[in-house]
Design an enzyme around this catalytic site. Structure first.
Site, PDB file in Angstrom:
ATOM      1  N   ASP A  57      -2.586   5.264   5.848  1.00 20.59           N
ATOM      2  CA  ASP A  57      -1.397   5.320   4.985  1.00 20.59           C
ATOM      3  C   ASP A  57      -0.125   4.904   5.726  1.00 20.59           C
ATOM      4  OD1 ASP A  57      -3.245   6.578   3.229  1.00 20.59           O
ATOM      5  OD2 ASP A  57      -2.707   8.541   4.035  1.00 20.59           O
ATOM      6  N   GLU A 225      -2.985   5.629  -6.590  1.00 22.56           N
ATOM      7  CA  GLU A 225      -2.156   6.405  -5.667  1.00 22.56           C
ATOM      8  C   GLU A 225      -1.438   5.469  -4.701  1.00 22.56           C
ATOM      9  OE1 GLU A 225      -5.014   8.996  -3.879  1.00 22.56           O
ATOM     10  OE2 GLU A 225      -5.800   7.475  -2.504  1.00 22.56           O
TER      11      GLU A 225
END
Length: 538
Positions: A57, A225
């Protein structure tokens, strides 16, 4: 000079540069170091990953001619590395958002930090599990990218969890937070929400609104997401991830949607996903967009190595975004690049090996430990350097570890038996989490090869330890999960503990992490283990 004779292999390794310009060592080559000379007509290239090892991420922002990045920590402290680069491909760890302790309100699951710069301040929007509660989006701020950061607390905590916060200002300059409701954790859809946020970043105001959610029966599968928004030509573009994110069964990809207004309506690109797996990289997703001073757009995101699957973790990749005549963004070959032209035509040599002689007063910022088990240690810089690690009675013990970046590697460490407190097991181990590890250690005159699986310990072999002051341990990994262990007094003659019978370490990495290799000290609290050096060769 070291106090003990090093092995021939150690001398050979010493001829190598044990550093990593991609955040594996404090002795890493600076991103500003001059690359090897090349012909002026030859474009300099780079190969992915630009952040080798477990940097899931990733998020990046440019301020002036500096690039700053961060990434998920999960259950490894210190939390949220701060990385610096001048050219987007050579990165150095220069600090952490929370270097010493956890945010006061949070206890676990430190995921998906988003670094931004606004009105003279740096902000880190991050995900964490609230004490006694569910996942929330919190925020911390600092006047310098390297900190110190002040935690401002959680902004949103929905019943099923709130994750992946991303801030953006609308066309009126009003500040909003975009985030995901973690519905997939309970078998529900995953809306992406937006809501006004005060300038202090301490509260959301007004009513939240939905941007869009995952559509069943499409490539998005069970979730959307990792929203990352930019403004371009009158549109808001959102890059987002879809489907299963992590572990061996991951099916992640990258999609894009756009809208004239934050509140929608949002149009998903008919050609989604715009990035998917190839023969080298699998499950690409969850990144952010950064523009250089020339207006070129780049995407920093994560993916698994297709060869080593989950063992090094989700690594940081970089790819340029191109914009088609239809106004939609694209990636070359719709998949991660293997090699590409370096954005600034510079790229320092990739050196992934590590050596630490423990001669600096502080450990390199690339050392890590379990979030719930902060170790106590000291460094003796005299007489060649030594690390003193205080033991703990936990199943694995106190831990100081390093990321791995490939599936094949050799780790070695030298333990000073003369400085070893009675009752302490000092060793070298492959680590998944506090309940799952495989290692070798010496304790009370015996060498043990052991496994801790689901918090249950098994001893595979036990032999008498030599009477020498110094004992070296070696861990050799193949394909990420086939582990061999040996010991030596001189580094030349090695005594195998499981020769021909590798221990299978496929259970080590949790779904959201990669394997670390670390030093362990198990025993009475306050007792110490002494380490002369540590090496990790890929």
């Amino acid at each position: 000079m070291k106090k003990y004779l090093l092995s021939i292999s150690a001398v050979v390794m010493g001829l190598l540069t044990f550093s990593c310009n991609k955040n594996q060592s404090a002795t890493s080559q600076s991103p500003s170091s001059s690359p090897s000379p090349v012909a002026s007509t030859q474009a300099v290239t780079y190969s992915n990953p630009v952040l080798p090892g477990d940097y899931a991420d990733p998020s990046v922002v440019r301020v002036g001619d500096d690039y700053w990045a961060t990434a998920t920590s999960s259950e490894w402290a210190p939390l949220y590395p701060i990385l610096h680069s001048k050219n987007l491909v050579d990165w150095e760890t220069v600090g952490h958002v929370f270097p010493d302790k956890l945010p006061g309100w949070a206890e676990a699951h430190f995921w998906a930090p988003e670094i931004t710069y606004d009105n003279g301040k740096y902000y880190i929007y991050y995900t964490a599990k609230k004490k006694g509660g569910n996942l929330c989006v919190g925020v911390a701020s600092a006047t310098k990218a390297t900190g110190p950061y002040t935690d401002l607390g959680p902004l949103v905590c929905q019943e099923v969890g709130s994750i992946d916060g991303f801030p953006i200002r609308d066309e009126k300059g009003e500040l909003y937070l975009i985030w995901k409701e973690d519905g997939n954790s309970v078998g529900k859809p995953t809306p992406l929400w937006g809501q006004r946020m005060n300038e202090e970043r301490t509260a959301l105001t007004g009513e939240k609104f939905e941007l869009f959610r995952n559509e069943k029966g499409t490539w998005e599968g069970g979730l959307v997401e990792g929203p990352a928004l930019i403004k371009r030509n009158g549109y808001y573009y959102m890059f987002y991830a879809g489907d299963a994110c992590c572990g061996r069964a991951c099916t992640y990809g990258v999609g894009v949607a756009r809208a004239k207004d934050l509140r929608g309506p949002w149009e998903k690109y008919a050609g989604n996903p715009i990035m998917k797996k190839n023969e080298k990289w699998t499950c690409p997703g969850h990144g952010t967009v950064v523009s250089d001073e020339k207006g070129r757009d780049y995407f920093l995101y994560h993916a698994y190595s297709a060869n080593n699957t989950v063992y090094p973790g989700r690594q940081g990749l970089l790819d340029e975004i191109t914009w088609g005549g239809d106004g939609w963004p694209k990636f070359e070959n719709s998949s991660p690049s293997l090699t590409a032209v370096a954005p600034y035509n510079t790229n320092a040599q990739d050196e992934l090996n590590i050596q630490d002689e423990f001669t600096a007063t502080k450990l390199a910022p690339s050392w890590q430990w379990f979030v719930e088990q902060t170790p106590k240690y000291s460094v003796q810089t005299s007489q060649g350097g030594r690390l003193l690690l205080q033991a703990s009675p936990d199943k694995v013990g106190s831990v100081l570890s390093k990321r791995t970046v490939e599936g094949d590697y050799t780790a070695t460490a030298a333990i000073n038996q003369r400085q070893l407190t009675k009752g302490v097991a000092a060793g070298l181990a492959a680590l998944g989490d506090p309940q799952n590890a495989i290692g070798v250690s010496v304790q009370n005159g015996e060498i043990s090869l052991w496994t801790v699986k689901e918090n249950k310990e098994t001893v595979h072999a036990k032999v008498p330890a030599p009477a020498s002051d110094l004992i070296q341990f070696r861990l050799t990994a193949a394909k990420g999960d086939q582990l061999q262990f040996a010991w030596s007094t001189d580094g030349t003659s090695w005594n195998a503990l499981n020769e021909g019978k590798p221990i299978n370490g496929d259970f080590l990495p949790p779904w959201d992490r990669g394997v670390r290799i670390g030093l362990t000290a198990k025993g009475p609290a306050g007792a110490t283990a002494a380490y002369e050096w540590y090496r990790l060769v890929h």
